[in-house]
Write a protein that holds these residues in place. Structure first.
Motif, PDB file in Angstrom:
ATOM      1  N   GLY A  19     -14.237 102.262  84.114  1.00 16.19           N
ATOM      2  CA  GLY A  19     -14.644 102.555  83.078  1.00 16.19           C
ATOM      3  C   GLY A  19     -14.300 103.535  82.207  1.00 16.19           C
ATOM      4  O   GLY A  19     -14.090 104.677  82.672  1.00 16.19           O
ATOM      5  N   GLY A  43     -14.502 101.813  77.104  1.00 15.14           N
ATOM      6  CA  GLY A  43     -14.207 100.289  77.379  1.00 15.14           C
ATOM      7  C   GLY A  43     -14.472 100.031  78.834  1.00 15.14           C
ATOM      8  O   GLY A  43     -14.522 100.828  79.541  1.00 15.14           O
ATOM      9  N   ARG A  44     -14.822  98.741  79.133  1.00 14.15           N
ATOM     10  CA  ARG A  44     -15.005  98.356  80.288  1.00 14.15           C
ATOM     11  C   ARG A  44     -13.990  98.373  81.253  1.00 14.15           C
ATOM     12  O   ARG A  44     -12.619  97.836  80.504  1.00 14.15           O
ATOM     13  N   GLY A  73     -10.485 100.838  81.633  1.00 17.65           N
ATOM     14  CA  GLY A  73     -10.953 101.012  80.236  1.00 17.65           C
ATOM     15  C   GLY A  73     -10.617 102.016  79.620  1.00 17.65           C
ATOM     16  O   GLY A  73     -10.499 103.291  80.255  1.00 17.65           O
ATOM     17  N   SER A  85     -11.277  97.551  76.568  1.00 19.18           N
ATOM     18  CA  SER A  85     -11.460  97.115  78.002  1.00 19.18           C
ATOM     19  C   SER A  85     -10.243  96.863  78.591  1.00 19.18           C
ATOM     20  O   SER A  85      -9.239  96.711  78.193  1.00 19.18           O
ATOM     21  N   ASP A  88      -8.254  92.264  82.759  1.00 23.95           N
ATOM     22  CA  ASP A  88      -8.691  91.495  83.853  1.00 23.95           C
ATOM     23  C   ASP A  88      -7.400  91.069  84.729  1.00 23.95           C
ATOM     24  O   ASP A  88      -6.429  90.568  84.279  1.00 23.95           O
ATOM     25  N   ARG A 125     -18.411  99.988  84.185  1.00 27.92           N
ATOM     26  CA  ARG A 125     -19.024 100.152  82.798  1.00 27.92           C
ATOM     27  C   ARG A 125     -18.326 101.476  82.185  1.00 27.92           C
ATOM     28  O   ARG A 125     -18.126 102.360  82.695  1.00 27.92           O
ATOM     29  N   GLY A 126     -18.192 101.098  80.870  1.00 22.65           N
ATOM     30  CA  GLY A 126     -17.831 102.303  80.170  1.00 22.65           C
ATOM     31  C   GLY A 126     -18.850 103.263  79.823  1.00 22.65           C
ATOM     32  O   GLY A 126     -20.088 102.665  79.723  1.00 22.65           O
TER      33      GLY A 126
END
Length: 334
Positions: A19, A43-44, A73, A85, A88, A125-126
């Motif tokens: 993150g 960002g994630r 992120g 983010s 993915d 998580r960010g």
């Protein structure tokens, strides 16, 4: 099985994205000398996602892609702007793929539907920007949260073939010949044991444009559950089949004993296999007359059975009718 395009087992190393850290920016503009904190969130991190794809039949595309890393992120910035983010990473797999933790052997999830997505490694998580921490007693917080770390996991992807009917029998029982006779599949056929070294799938056409999928599983021998022969590697493919079609040649010394041996191998591998619907097909029956068929029928196991010949077509339509009846029954029982 060097050179084979059928790959049903791969071990991969996955790492999600970290993150992004939150920003500690303080607003400084002309005529606004003390604008306060306006640092945005990080960002994630990117996820590693496993997605089902009905157009894939093997894991060969992952054979040389053993490391999968998602993107990190980005950091937050001023004016409460959140960082982007991380990218993915999607791993597409055929239906029937099971994901396991490589260290513990724990089953994580199974992919059985087209488009089904499961996160294998979750992105971090960010971190929150400093504007989240502003209070009446701390008007200018000069700190922010860091992003969460990435997640690393070594996973095993294992394919279990999805088919309505699985052919179970000793080598040279005529399984590949039957599959070739009732479908467009072209498995290797020869008069020696272990001709079939990989599972073969074929779509069998039935009445009124109906159809079902049949799988030819490599031959089982006594002791397969202990690793003898090549049956151990492929026994798991039978777990996905709705119906088990046992095939024993008519010229076998003792059909009932061979059936018991096959049933025992399945039970030793996974006792739940005994709960599946079973049909017995006596192959290579073209040289039997009606009297001999009647005599042999009295000594067969007490399950639905049929005498067939894949070469002449004898009993094939009756076999299809029995399979379709059992498939209908299994659907009703779900």
């Amino acid at each position: 099985m060097a050179g084979s395009n059928f790959v049903d087992y791969v071990k991969i190393f996955c790492r999600s994205g970290k993150g992004g850290p939150g920003s500690t920016h303080l607003r400084r503009e002309k005529f606004v000398p003390k604008g306060g904190p306006d640092g945005g969130d990080g960002g994630r991190g990117g996820h590693v996602i496993v997605r089902g794809n009905r157009n894939l039949w093997t894991l060969i595309h992952l054979k040389f892609q053993r490391h999968v890393f998602a993107g990190h992120g980005e950091s937050g910035s001023r004016q409460r702007s959140s960082g982007a983010s991380g990218e993915d990473k999607v791993i597409e797999v055929p239906l029937g793929t099971v994901a396991k933790d490589a260290e513990t052997g724990e089953v994580l999830f199974e992919i059985t539907e087209d488009g089904q997505e499961v996160i294998l490694a979750k992105g971090g998580r960010g971190g929150l920007g400093n504007w989240h921490f502003k209070s009446s007693t701390n008007q200018t917080p000069r700190y922010a949260q860091p992003g969460e770390d990435a997640v690393e996991i070594a996973a095993i992807l294992e394919l279990k073939v999805l088919a309505d009917v699985g052919l179970v029998g000793f080598p040279n029982a005529g399984k590949s010949t039957l599959l070739a006779a009732v479908s467009a599949a072209k498995p290797e056929i020869a008069d020696y044991p272990f001709t079939t070294l990989i599972p073969n799938l074929g779509i069998v056409e039935y009445r009124d444009l109906k159809s079902f999928v049949m799988a030819d599983i490599p031959g089982i021998i006594e002791g397969a559950h202990e690793g003898k022969g090549i049956g151990l590697r492929f026994l798991r493919h039978i777990e996905r089949n709705s119906i088990l079609l046992f095939m024993i040649p008519a010229d076998s010394k003792n059909i009932k004993d061979e059936y018991r041996i096959l049933l025992n191998e399945l039970e030793q591998h996974n006792p739940e296999l005994l709960d599946k619907q079973r049909i017995l097909a006596i192959s290579k029956s073209d040289f039997l007359d009606k009297e001999l068929i009647q005599e042999m029928s009295n000594e067969l196991p007490e399950i639905p059975h049929v005498f067939i010949s894949s070469v002449t077509g004898y009993g094939i339509q009756q076999l299809k009718d029995m399979i379709w009846k059992e498939l209908d029954q299994s659907i009703l029982e779900r």
